[in-house]
Scaffold this active site. Structure first.
Site, mmCIF file in Angstrom:
data_model
loop_
_atom_site.group_PDB
_atom_site.id
_atom_site.type_symbol
_atom_site.label_atom_id
_atom_site.label_comp_id
_atom_site.label_asym_id
_atom_site.label_seq_id
_atom_site.Cartn_x
_atom_site.Cartn_y
_atom_site.Cartn_z
ATOM 1 N N ASP A 1 -13.139 5.502 1.054
ATOM 2 C CA ASP A 1 -11.651 5.693 1.427
ATOM 3 C C ASP A 1 -11.136 6.913 1.224
ATOM 4 O O ASP A 1 -10.994 7.643 0.224
ATOM 5 C CB ASP A 1 -10.968 4.727 0.216
ATOM 6 C CG ASP A 1 -9.405 4.720 0.532
ATOM 7 O OD1 ASP A 1 -8.870 5.014 1.358
ATOM 8 O OD2 ASP A 1 -8.777 4.079 -0.537
ATOM 9 N N GLU B 1 -7.248 0.716 -4.480
ATOM 10 C CA GLU B 1 -7.043 0.599 -3.046
ATOM 11 C C GLU B 1 -8.472 -0.043 -2.601
ATOM 12 O O GLU B 1 -8.622 -0.932 -1.790
ATOM 13 C CB GLU B 1 -6.743 1.874 -2.473
ATOM 14 C CG GLU B 1 -5.434 2.319 -2.550
ATOM 15 C CD GLU B 1 -4.836 3.754 -2.487
ATOM 16 O OE1 GLU B 1 -5.598 4.390 -1.800
ATOM 17 O OE2 GLU B 1 -3.768 4.086 -2.623
ATOM 18 N N LYS C 1 2.924 11.687 -3.643
ATOM 19 C CA LYS C 1 1.841 10.779 -4.408
ATOM 20 C C LYS C 1 0.961 11.789 -5.029
ATOM 21 O O LYS C 1 0.447 11.362 -6.216
ATOM 22 C CB LYS C 1 1.061 9.871 -3.269
ATOM 23 C CG LYS C 1 0.262 9.200 -3.945
ATOM 24 C CD LYS C 1 -0.356 7.785 -3.020
ATOM 25 C CE LYS C 1 -1.348 6.964 -3.544
ATOM 26 N NZ LYS C 1 -2.139 6.248 -2.490
ATOM 27 N N ASP D 1 0.935 -1.075 -0.006
ATOM 28 C CA ASP D 1 0.085 0.122 -0.108
ATOM 29 C C ASP D 1 0.996 1.292 0.015
ATOM 30 O O ASP D 1 1.616 1.726 1.259
ATOM 31 C CB ASP D 1 -0.861 -0.096 1.176
ATOM 32 C CG ASP D 1 -1.617 1.500 1.511
ATOM 33 O OD1 ASP D 1 -1.693 2.165 0.675
ATOM 34 O OD2 ASP D 1 -2.202 1.373 2.482
#
Ligand code: AMP
Length: 586
Positions: free
Chosen positions: A173, A150, A73, A11
């Protein structure tokens, strides 16, 4: 005897990254050098040129923000260069350093290095962002077996835990920098993703920024300029804002200490009080932004809230009461809280590894995913008598179950037109200019003839998010084709070799010494809290520690480390030993 290749599930998060293996029929998280499982996605370059990743880099961020970089990211897929300690990096390169650090942890834990990985990405990541993720994996020396969404990984983790009955589940999420909503149907061992929606620039860090902007405003600074003008003050105040945000989980009122220009919070430091109600007011706009993707995902799944049986909360930011209340209001009751929102994606990535390997433990689990974006090509439209180009013809519509293959027929515009360039896009807008261009396919040798010759364009989207585009000329039988995520990372062999070499030149700070580096950063941070004699004494202690840290005198070093630890304890600033326990992971 040779060992079987080792695949890990990763992850790769905005704030933290985790690595898991599938062992003895279940996923297991791999501990990092500090014994924790969450490795901050933070990279630092030391004065010596060595690279630090994780907790030690995160701590250095407070004392030397110019040498550290976090949240990269958010810049994946943008080709943007990030300057760090005088060197330039791309987001993929910085991510590869985080991955390399996880690889080192696996080596230390299992005694062998992983050869390949399943890496998770936000469902809403576009092709460029996915490509950069693959590139990061390759730069870390990993073959990327699959890039998994994810929420899908979270669903896998859930499905793995819970395989009875039928239900509609919504995965909510909210990570550090991204927001994804996925709706799925769970029926016994089958997980069917029905729809996915999200925003790739909305996450927990935006809530921290709201507090930071407010606090800066209170002391007469403007958020947009302060970072450049007062980097140390802002780095420290951001830490205070992050701590405050987390405290709202337990208290209704929090105090932020205002650092001075050097980032110090001395005795007489000013403090600011922020109440939970005021915090929630500051975040109203962010909450509104969460609503849209939720509605889009439900529409995509053709379900209403009354048909959703449960909500699976994923990502550290879902711990905020304001978020749980938002979801509870929509669902009509509290969302489930069985799985740890920080860990569930990594567990799911390891389940995906087991699925790829046909591991018996997950033998009956079946999962289908969807293509989160619409894919299509540019076409010209006749509007009245005018021909206007730049319009978008969708070929694979968003939320179509993958793998899928769809075809549309287009026509040549002019007589004797022998070539056509098929421009390939991803996105939802009516005009291609507002979508993301993924590539082109050149169709040549169209036989002479009148306008209106047929060209069949076929898009195929596989489980990996690889898009293959094929054009077929019925008149001649000729076929043209391109795979958009070519060579996996999009780099040709030579460029890949050069990029790998470049990254390998960077030396990692010795893993075994990471805790020593953390101690150095922690002690340097503590200096800022002190004044007068106490400050001078601690500085002297740090000087000695630093001088032996880089020497080969390990015995002398152990003594100095113990001394510094004692000194910190005596000053009332004990060094936290486990990063996920009592430490500064506020
Ligand atoms: P992730 O990318 O899933 O690691 O999410 C990290 C985000 O969750 C960051 O923005 C954190 O600030 C946030 N977060 C983690 N724990 C908490 C907490 N207890 N309360 C509020 N936010 C949290």
């Amino acid at each position: 005897m040779t060992l079987a290749p080792l695949t890990v599930g990763i992850d790769l998060g905005t704030t933290n990254s985790l690595c898991a293996v599938f062992e003895d029929g279940k996923p297991r998280l791999v501990p990092n050098a500090h014994g924790g499982v969450l490795t901050p996605s933070v990279v630092a370059v030391l004065k010596s040129g060595e690279v630090l990743v994780g907790e030690a880099a995160r701590e250095l961020r407070l004392t030397d923000p110019g040498r550290t970089c976090a949240m990269f990211k958010r810049w994946m897929g943008q080709g943007r260069k990030i300057e760090l300690a005088g060197k330039e990096f791309t987001a993929a390169q910085l991510s590869s350093l985080v991955l390399r650090s996880l690889v080192e942890d696996v080596k230390a834990d299992l005694g062998r290095a992983p050869t390949s990985a399943v890496i998770t990405v936000p469902a809403y990541f576009n092709e460029h962002q996915r490509r950069d993720t693959r590139l990061a994996g390759e730069l870390a020396g990993l073959r990327v077996e699959r890039v998994v969404n994810e929420p899908t990984a979270a669903a896998l983790s859930h499905g793995y835990h819970n395989s009875s009955g039928i239900s509609n589940l919504l995965v909510f999420d909210l990570g550090g920098g991204t927001f994804d909503v996925t709706v799925m149907e769970v029926f016994e061992d089958t997980l069917e993703i029905l729809s996915s929606a999200g925003e790739s620039h909305l996450g927990g860090e935006d809530f921290t920024d709201k507090i930071l902007a407010w606090a800066l405003g209170e002391i007469g600074l403007i958020f947009e300029h302060a970072e450049v003008q007062q980097p140390l003050l802002v780095a420290r105040l951001r830490d205070e804002a992050e701590r405050a945000k987390r405290l709202f989980g337990e208290q209704d009122q929090v105090t932020l200490r205002v650092p001075d220009e050097a980032g110090n919070v001395g005795h007489g430091a000013r403090s600011l009080e922020l109440g939970a109600a005021h915090f929630e007011e500051l975040c109203e706009g962010l909450i509104e932004r969460l609503r849209k993707p939720v509605e889009r995902a439900l529409r995509g799944a053709r379900l209403g809230w009354d048909q959703i049986d449960d909500v699976l909360m994923v990502g550290g930011a879902t711990r905020m009461p304001i978020i749980r209340r938002f979801v509870a209001d929509l669902l009509g009751r509290a969302p489930q809280a069985k799985l740890d929102p920080d860990l569930v994606v990594a567990y799911g990535a390891a389940v995906q590894v087991a699925l790829i390997a046909d591991n018996k433990a997950v033998g009956d689990l079946v999962m289908t995913d969807v293509c989160p974006f619409t894919l299509g090509i540019e076409v010209t439209k006749e509007l009245g008598r005018r021909e206007v180009d730049g319009y978008y013809l969708p070929i694979i519509h968003r939320n179509t179950t993958v793998p899928v293959s769809c075809e549309e027929v287009v026509y040549t515009l002019r007589p004797n037109q022998t070539t056509v360039t098929v421009a390939i896009y991803q996105g939802e807008a009516r005009r291609v200019g507002d979508n993301i261009k993924l590539g082109e396919l050149h169709v040549t040798d169209i036989p002479h003839g009148p306008a209106g010759q047929e060209i069949a364009v076929r898009f195929t989207y596989d489980l990996n998010g690889l898009v293959e585009v094929e054009a077929y000329l019925p008149a001649t039988g000729a076929k043209f084709h391109t795979v958009l995520t070519q060579g996996v990372s999009g780099l040709d062999k030579r460029a890949m070799k050069a990029a790998l070499k470049d990254m390998q030149k960077l030396k990692f700070y010795p893993r075994d010494d990471l805790d020593n580096q953390r101690l150095l950063s922690f002690a340097e941070g503590t200096v800022k809290e002190l004044e007068g004699e106490m400050r001078a004494a601690l500085e002297a202690g740090i000087d000695v520690y630093e001088s032996v840290l880089y020497s080969s005198d390990r015995e002398g070093f152990a003594m100095m480390r113990a001394q510094l630890l004692q000194q910190l304890r005596d000053l009332g600033f004990p060094f936290p030993t486990t990063p996920e326990g009592e430490s500064g992971r506020d």
